[in-house]
Design a protein around this motif. Structure first.
Motif, PDB file in Angstrom:
ATOM      1  N   PRO A  20       0.838  -1.203   0.000  1.00  0.00           N
ATOM      2  CA  PRO A  20       0.000   0.000   0.000  1.00  0.00           C
ATOM      3  C   PRO A  20       0.871   1.251   0.000  1.00  0.00           C
ATOM      4  O   PRO A  20       1.937   1.277   0.599  1.00  0.00           O
ATOM      5  CB  PRO A  20      -0.804  -0.123   1.299  1.00  0.00           C
ATOM      6  N   GLU A  21       0.415   2.295  -0.685  1.00  0.00           N
ATOM      7  CA  GLU A  21       1.166   3.546  -0.785  1.00  0.00           C
ATOM      8  C   GLU A  21       0.745   4.500   0.325  1.00  0.00           C
ATOM      9  O   GLU A  21       0.257   5.586   0.081  1.00  0.00           O
ATOM     10  CB  GLU A  21       0.917   4.188  -2.141  1.00  0.00           C
ATOM     11  N   THR A  22       0.988   4.119   1.574  1.00  0.00           N
ATOM     12  CA  THR A  22       0.560   4.943   2.693  1.00  0.00           C
ATOM     13  C   THR A  22       1.691   5.767   3.287  1.00  0.00           C
ATOM     14  O   THR A  22       1.448   6.775   3.911  1.00  0.00           O
ATOM     15  CB  THR A  22      -0.045   4.063   3.814  1.00  0.00           C
ATOM     16  N   ASP A  23       2.921   5.341   3.101  1.00  0.00           N
ATOM     17  CA  ASP A  23       4.062   6.030   3.689  1.00  0.00           C
ATOM     18  C   ASP A  23       4.721   6.917   2.647  1.00  0.00           C
ATOM     19  O   ASP A  23       5.170   6.432   1.624  1.00  0.00           O
ATOM     20  CB  ASP A  23       5.059   4.997   4.221  1.00  0.00           C
ATOM     21  N   LEU A  37      -2.810  -7.852   0.518  1.00  0.00           N
ATOM     22  CA  LEU A  37      -2.152  -7.002  -0.474  1.00  0.00           C
ATOM     23  C   LEU A  37      -2.690  -7.254  -1.881  1.00  0.00           C
ATOM     24  O   LEU A  37      -3.101  -8.366  -2.214  1.00  0.00           O
ATOM     25  CB  LEU A  37      -0.643  -7.251  -0.453  1.00  0.00           C
ATOM     26  N   ALA A  38      -2.662  -6.208  -2.695  1.00  0.00           N
ATOM     27  CA  ALA A  38      -3.108  -6.325  -4.086  1.00  0.00           C
ATOM     28  C   ALA A  38      -2.074  -7.092  -4.907  1.00  0.00           C
ATOM     29  O   ALA A  38      -0.874  -7.027  -4.634  1.00  0.00           O
ATOM     30  CB  ALA A  38      -3.321  -4.939  -4.679  1.00  0.00           C
ATOM     31  N   THR A  39      -2.544  -7.786  -5.922  1.00  0.00           N
ATOM     32  CA  THR A  39      -1.672  -8.504  -6.843  1.00  0.00           C
ATOM     33  C   THR A  39      -1.170  -7.553  -7.919  1.00  0.00           C
ATOM     34  O   THR A  39      -1.915  -6.711  -8.400  1.00  0.00           O
ATOM     35  CB  THR A  39      -2.455  -9.663  -7.503  1.00  0.00           C
ATOM     36  N   ASN A  40       0.104  -7.691  -8.289  1.00  0.00           N
ATOM     37  CA  ASN A  40       0.674  -6.862  -9.352  1.00  0.00           C
ATOM     38  C   ASN A  40      -0.103  -7.119 -10.639  1.00  0.00           C
ATOM     39  O   ASN A  40      -0.308  -8.267 -11.024  1.00  0.00           O
ATOM     40  CB  ASN A  40       2.157  -7.198  -9.536  1.00  0.00           C
ATOM     41  N   PRO A  41      -0.543  -6.069 -11.341  1.00  0.00           N
ATOM     42  CA  PRO A  41      -1.368  -6.256 -12.535  1.00  0.00           C
ATOM     43  C   PRO A  41      -0.592  -6.706 -13.779  1.00  0.00           C
ATOM     44  O   PRO A  41      -1.204  -7.150 -14.742  1.00  0.00           O
ATOM     45  CB  PRO A  41      -1.965  -4.870 -12.765  1.00  0.00           C
TER      46      PRO A  41
END
Length: 115
Positions: free
Chosen positions: A65-68, A83-87
């Motif tokens: 996640p792009e939180t930091d 976590l999301a899978t790389n597309p």
């Protein structure tokens, strides 16, 4: 930049011979990419190559996640199930992508995850 990145007329190679792996990246593109900045003159004519090779196994390609804002890993353990899978990159796939930040004729980025 991550595994197998060719940067500014360089060649970057990542090779994992076999085994079950989990790869984590903050952003896409990742895993076999090329990057050029300020392309002028000879830089646009010279090769830049990023190559990612995973030779086998059951692999996972996940996006953090792009939180930091400083792109740091969290201090606590990650639950990879959330976590999301790389597309683009993936198990038993082949992929190629354009140069970042823009297309350049002699710059390539590719990856393969073999069975």
């Amino acid at each position: 930049m991550t595994f197998g990145t060719g940067d500014i007329n360089g060649i970057g190679v990542f090779w994992d011979k076999h085994g079950d792996d989990t790869y984590l990246s903050l952003l896409e593109p990742a895993y076999g990419q090329s990057r050029l900045e300020g392309v002028t003159g000879l830089r646009e004519l010279m090769l830049t190559l990023g190559l990612f090779v995973d030779g086998g196994g059951k692999d996972n390609y996940l996006l953090l996640p792009e939180t930091d804002p400083q792109n740091k890993l969290p201090d606590t353990a990650l639950n990879t199930q959330s976590l999301a899978t790389n597309p683009v990159a993936g198990n038993d796939r082949t992929w190629c992508r354009p140069t970042k930040p823009r297309y350049v004729k002699m710059a390539y980025g590719c990856g393969i995850d073999a069975q």
